[in-house]
Design a protein around this motif. Sequence first.
Motif, PDB file in Angstrom:
ATOM      1  N   GLU A 129      -7.272 -26.128   2.776  1.00  9.87           N
ATOM      2  CA  GLU A 129      -6.109 -25.030   3.355  1.00  9.87           C
ATOM      3  C   GLU A 129      -6.588 -24.856   4.699  1.00  9.87           C
ATOM      4  N   ALA A 130      -5.779 -24.261   5.697  1.00 12.46           N
ATOM      5  CA  ALA A 130      -5.736 -23.994   6.998  1.00 12.46           C
ATOM      6  C   ALA A 130      -7.103 -23.340   7.492  1.00 12.46           C
ATOM      7  N   ASP A 131      -7.834 -22.808   6.707  1.00 13.83           N
ATOM      8  CA  ASP A 131      -9.087 -22.123   7.139  1.00 13.83           C
ATOM      9  C   ASP A 131     -10.173 -23.152   6.869  1.00 13.83           C
TER      10      ASP A 131
END
Length: 135
Positions: A129-131
């Motif tokens: 995911e983006a994080d």
Amino acid sequence: MSNQELVVIERTSEAGECRPGLLSAPLDEGQAAELSKVFKALGDPVRLRLLSMIASKAGGEVCVCDLTPAFDLSQPTISHHLKLLRQAGLIDCERRGTWVYYWLLPEMTDRLAGILTRPAGEPLPARVEADGVSA
């Protein structure tokens, strides 16, 4: 598409050996360019129907005279679509007198299936995911 270009990405049943498919290794530029020609040929509804009609014909081959009446298209247009399927390596043909007979080249459809199929039970690679956390 040549056998040498696809041998890198096809699946084979030789002693359970498995070469990379689409889900296990990125395609290089040349492989993507060659495969795109096959998918482009399959991306037209008329060509997809023609391929299906040829592949499902009892006896393994079909005369162009049996294909043309199934469409509201001229004979030259049908011939053009068949030419594109031949250029993509999906079918082959032979002229017999005034008629041309077509048959499926299962090697290409088998390769496509191998490229798009992941082994049963093998999970897809984890998404990040983006994080940066795996999903």
